[in-house]
Design an enzyme around this catalytic site. Structure first.
Site, mmCIF file in Angstrom:
data_model
loop_
_atom_site.group_PDB
_atom_site.id
_atom_site.type_symbol
_atom_site.label_atom_id
_atom_site.label_comp_id
_atom_site.label_asym_id
_atom_site.label_seq_id
_atom_site.Cartn_x
_atom_site.Cartn_y
_atom_site.Cartn_z
ATOM 1 N N GLU A 151 -10.626 -21.470 -49.668
ATOM 2 C CA GLU A 151 -12.034 -21.218 -49.978
ATOM 3 C C GLU A 151 -12.319 -19.720 -49.823
ATOM 4 O O GLU A 151 -13.172 -19.173 -50.499
ATOM 5 C CB GLU A 151 -12.908 -22.055 -49.024
ATOM 6 C CG GLU A 151 -14.334 -22.119 -49.440
ATOM 7 C CD GLU A 151 -15.011 -23.434 -49.071
ATOM 8 O OE1 GLU A 151 -14.334 -24.418 -48.729
ATOM 9 O OE2 GLU A 151 -16.245 -23.456 -49.121
ATOM 10 N N GLN B 117 -14.723 -32.252 -52.721
ATOM 11 C CA GLN B 117 -14.318 -31.994 -51.329
ATOM 12 C C GLN B 117 -15.320 -32.670 -50.397
ATOM 13 O O GLN B 117 -16.491 -32.286 -50.356
ATOM 14 C CB GLN B 117 -14.304 -30.480 -51.096
ATOM 15 C CG GLN B 117 -13.949 -30.064 -49.689
ATOM 16 C CD GLN B 117 -14.143 -28.568 -49.470
ATOM 17 O OE1 GLN B 117 -14.417 -27.826 -50.415
ATOM 18 N NE2 GLN B 117 -14.049 -28.127 -48.235
ATOM 19 N N GLU C 1 -24.723 -17.242 -40.253
ATOM 20 C CA GLU C 1 -24.866 -17.097 -38.799
ATOM 21 C C GLU C 1 -23.564 -17.481 -38.087
ATOM 22 O O GLU C 1 -23.187 -16.882 -37.084
ATOM 23 C CB GLU C 1 -26.010 -17.983 -38.277
ATOM 24 C CG GLU C 1 -27.401 -17.597 -38.779
ATOM 25 C CD GLU C 1 -27.654 -18.007 -40.230
ATOM 26 O OE1 GLU C 1 -26.878 -18.813 -40.781
ATOM 27 O OE2 GLU C 1 -28.633 -17.495 -40.818
ATOM 28 N N SER D 189 -20.208 -31.090 -53.783
ATOM 29 C CA SER D 189 -20.307 -30.491 -55.124
ATOM 30 C C SER D 189 -19.675 -31.433 -56.146
ATOM 31 O O SER D 189 -18.541 -31.899 -55.943
ATOM 32 C CB SER D 189 -19.584 -29.142 -55.163
ATOM 33 O OG SER D 189 -20.210 -28.238 -54.288
HETATM 34 C C1 LIG Z 1 -24.395 -25.320 -52.862
HETATM 35 C C2 LIG Z 1 -23.633 -26.009 -51.770
HETATM 36 C C3 LIG Z 1 -22.440 -26.656 -52.082
HETATM 37 C C4 LIG Z 1 -21.744 -27.345 -51.085
HETATM 38 N N1 LIG Z 1 -20.597 -28.033 -51.423
HETATM 39 C C5 LIG Z 1 -19.956 -28.757 -50.462
HETATM 40 C C6 LIG Z 1 -18.810 -29.558 -50.813
HETATM 41 O O1 LIG Z 1 -18.405 -29.616 -51.977
HETATM 42 N N2 LIG Z 1 -18.216 -30.276 -49.838
HETATM 43 C C7 LIG Z 1 -18.642 -30.254 -48.538
HETATM 44 O O2 LIG Z 1 -18.037 -30.904 -47.692
HETATM 45 N N3 LIG Z 1 -19.746 -29.514 -48.173
HETATM 46 C C8 LIG Z 1 -20.390 -28.774 -49.107
HETATM 47 N N4 LIG Z 1 -21.511 -28.035 -48.770
HETATM 48 C C9 LIG Z 1 -22.014 -28.111 -47.393
HETATM 49 C C10 LIG Z 1 -21.822 -26.840 -46.584
HETATM 50 O O3 LIG Z 1 -20.483 -26.686 -46.199
HETATM 51 C C11 LIG Z 1 -22.772 -26.941 -45.380
HETATM 52 O O4 LIG Z 1 -24.094 -26.899 -45.893
HETATM 53 C C12 LIG Z 1 -22.578 -25.820 -44.390
HETATM 54 O O5 LIG Z 1 -21.356 -25.961 -43.711
HETATM 55 C C13 LIG Z 1 -23.727 -25.782 -43.350
HETATM 56 O O6 LIG Z 1 -23.883 -27.029 -42.765
HETATM 57 P P1 LIG Z 1 -25.306 -27.739 -42.712
HETATM 58 O O7 LIG Z 1 -25.883 -27.747 -44.091
HETATM 59 O O8 LIG Z 1 -25.120 -29.066 -42.036
HETATM 60 O O9 LIG Z 1 -26.236 -26.812 -41.836
HETATM 61 P P2 LIG Z 1 -26.282 -26.745 -40.245
HETATM 62 O O10 LIG Z 1 -24.898 -26.706 -39.694
HETATM 63 O O11 LIG Z 1 -27.204 -27.803 -39.757
HETATM 64 O O12 LIG Z 1 -26.947 -25.339 -40.047
HETATM 65 C C14 LIG Z 1 -28.329 -25.098 -40.279
HETATM 66 C C15 LIG Z 1 -28.640 -23.675 -39.871
HETATM 67 O O13 LIG Z 1 -28.381 -23.521 -38.477
HETATM 68 C C16 LIG Z 1 -27.477 -22.451 -38.246
HETATM 69 N N5 LIG Z 1 -26.543 -22.779 -37.171
HETATM 70 C C17 LIG Z 1 -25.881 -23.944 -36.994
HETATM 71 N N6 LIG Z 1 -25.070 -23.857 -35.911
HETATM 72 C C18 LIG Z 1 -25.218 -22.607 -35.416
HETATM 73 C C19 LIG Z 1 -24.625 -21.892 -34.337
HETATM 74 N N7 LIG Z 1 -23.701 -22.453 -33.551
HETATM 75 N N8 LIG Z 1 -24.986 -20.594 -34.139
HETATM 76 C C20 LIG Z 1 -25.916 -19.990 -34.941
HETATM 77 N N9 LIG Z 1 -26.516 -20.630 -35.997
HETATM 78 C C21 LIG Z 1 -26.161 -21.913 -36.234
HETATM 79 C C22 LIG Z 1 -26.691 -22.322 -39.568
HETATM 80 O O14 LIG Z 1 -26.180 -21.017 -39.730
HETATM 81 C C23 LIG Z 1 -27.766 -22.640 -40.581
HETATM 82 O O15 LIG Z 1 -28.530 -21.489 -40.867
HETATM 83 C C24 LIG Z 1 -22.224 -27.347 -49.743
HETATM 84 C C25 LIG Z 1 -23.416 -26.664 -49.442
HETATM 85 C C26 LIG Z 1 -24.107 -26.020 -50.437
HETATM 86 C C27 LIG Z 1 -25.395 -25.322 -50.070
#
Ligand SMILES: Cc1cc2nc3c(=O)[nH]c(=O)nc-3n(C[C@H](O)[C@H](O)[C@H](O)COP(=O)(O)OP(=O)(O)OC[C@H]3O[C@@H](n4cnc5c(N)ncnc54)[C@H](O)[C@@H]3O)c2cc1C
Length: 389
Positions: A249, A130, A370, A166
């Site tokens: 999901e 994905q 969050e 993933s």
């Molecule tokens: C094990 C794992 C598997 C994954 N697999 C996939 C996959 O197969 N395909 C895919 O597309 N993605 C995948 N992901 C990605 C996942 O969907 C994202 O990590 C997730 O959506 C968070 O985005 P980010 O990592 O960019 O963090 P960010 O969006 O940068 O967030 C960082 C921190 O800031 C906080 N934050 C951000 N915006 C706000 C707000 N508006 N208000 C309050 N707090 C906020 C968040 O809660 C978080 O704690 C995976 C992630 C993990 C950890």
């Protein structure tokens, strides 16, 4: 006269009894799949073998239409089969953890494409991934920058990068969300495509998890050509397809993780039964209650999806319950099996540690905790916005 509800219930009961029997009869053939291989390549081979067994027995064909290789009926039967599989100590196949999320959206929004490609994925011959998240677009998915530029003949040229995918560096295909217009269009002008990851111009780079397992990847696209018949939904309707997809999901994916956590809790109870520790009941009881709430809640979501209802903001509660339950169960393992958990040099101990690390990600993947709190506050409770906005 027979009540149709009772009849349906009896039929499901008999399918589940048949599954239990088949699993028992295949014990000698399948038991090695309970072990947790050290390397990702072997784990995925095991996953493919289990996919094949589940498909050949008809077990994972429930709930998929005949056109895509299924046997019809309800996906709820498939979910209950997978729960039983987990409770018998088998891992849910890695292939399914992605396919149960992206597959229903492909079947619904691109039936012709699904008829061509889904059967091989259901048989475990292909691993899918994905591709939503990008370095600057995780929680804020509408900020994604990967571009799919259409030619006159409808072929797309894809340029950009995905991250945290993933199984991304092992996968055969990716369900990819990209934009046809400008970044300022946000959720408008998006398209969902099925991309072959062996196409020229695709490069992958593994990302190790905290446990060391190389499960995630960065995926780079440089002038990757994607034919017009790979569009899922309509060009410009990518956001709607993505939102539809994310419901699964919260449905089948959450259910599969709940089943795995339930199996883990049962293993902890067995492991500590011989030498109960002070406070073990409270730790296990609390983890059990969290799981029971998650199971009930996710079952409701699954029933609604099965009835073709649109599940909305309420599923943020499901996601919060999932991350808490998963972490509570693995914290119970860390606390109650402390010595072996920390120092055990056998595959079982290694698996507990890996699972504990992975459970930390449960409050990030599929929508961070969050963000879910924000949705509950804004959309379910209608609380005033922070800072009086
Ligand atoms: C094990 C794992 C598997 C994954 N697999 C996939 C996959 O197969 N395909 C895919 O597309 N993605 C995948 N992901 C990605 C996942 O969907 C994202 O990590 C997730 O959506 C968070 O985005 P980010 O990592 O960019 O963090 P960010 O969006 O940068 O967030 C960082 C921190 O800031 C906080 N934050 C951000 N915006 C706000 C707000 N508006 N208000 C309050 N707090 C906020 C968040 O809660 C978080 O704690 C995976 C992630 C993990 C950890």
């Amino acid at each position: 006269m027979n009540n149709p509800v009772t009849v349906a219930h009896r039929e499901i009961g008999s399918v589940l009894a048949d599954f239990d029997r088949a699993l028992t009869e295949a014990e000698a053939e399948l038991s090695y799949l309970r072990d947790s291989p050290e390397d990702m390549a072997t784990e995925l081979e095991h996953s493919a073998s289990l996919m094949r067994w589940l498909y050949d027995g008809g077990w994972t064909r429930h709930g998929w239409s005949a056109e895509v290789g299924g046997s019809g009926g309800s996906a709820l039967v498939r979910c209950q089969i997978l729960e039983r599989l987990a409770l018998r100590g088998y891992p849910i196949p890695n292939h399914l953890l992605v396919l149960e999320v992206v597959g229903p959206a492909v079947a619904k929004h691109a039936p012709d494409l699904a008829a061509r490609v889904l059967p091989a994925a259901l048989r475990g011959e292909e691993l899918w991934s994905q591709g939503f998240s990008e370095p600057e677009a995780g929680s804020d998915l509408a900020a994604l920058r990967t571009v799919a530029a259409p030619d006159a003949d409808g072929t797309f040229t894809v340029n950009g990068q995905k991250i945290w995918t993933s199984y991304g560096w092992r996968a055969d295909r990716m369900v990819l969300l990209a934009r046809t217009g400008s970044v300022t269009d946000r959720h408008r002008g998006l398209v969902m495509l099925l991309v072959d990851l062996d196409a020229p111009g695709v490069q992958t780079r593994p990302i190790a998890l905290a446990s060391g397992r190389q499960e995630l990847a960065e995926v780079f696209f440089t002038d990757v050509r994607v034919p017009a018949d790979r569009v899922i939904g309509a060009v410009g309707a990518g956001w709607a397809v993505a939102m539809d997809l994310l419901q699964y999901e919260r449905g089948s994916y959450a259910w599969m993780r709940m089943a795995t956590a339930s199996s883990n809790l049962a293993r902890i109870v067995t492991a500590v039964a011989d030498g109960p520790q002070n406070g073990a009941e409270a730790v296990l009881g609390s983890a059990y209650l969290g799981l029971a709430a998650l199971r009930a809640r996710t079952a409701t979501t699954l029933r609604r999806l099965d009835a073709a209802e649109v599940v909305g903001a309420e599923t943020s509660i499901d996601k919060l319950l999932l991350s808490t339950a998963e972490q509570d169960v693995l914290d119970a393992a860390a606390q109650l099996m402390a010595g072996d958990f920390l120092f055990g040099d056998h595959s079982e101990a290694r698996r507990w540690r890996d699972d504990w690390w992975y459970s930390r990600a449960a409050s990030i993947y599929g929508g961070a905790r969050e963000i879910q709190h924000g949705i509950v506050a804004d959309r379910l409770l209608s609380l005033p916005r922070e800072g009086g906005r």
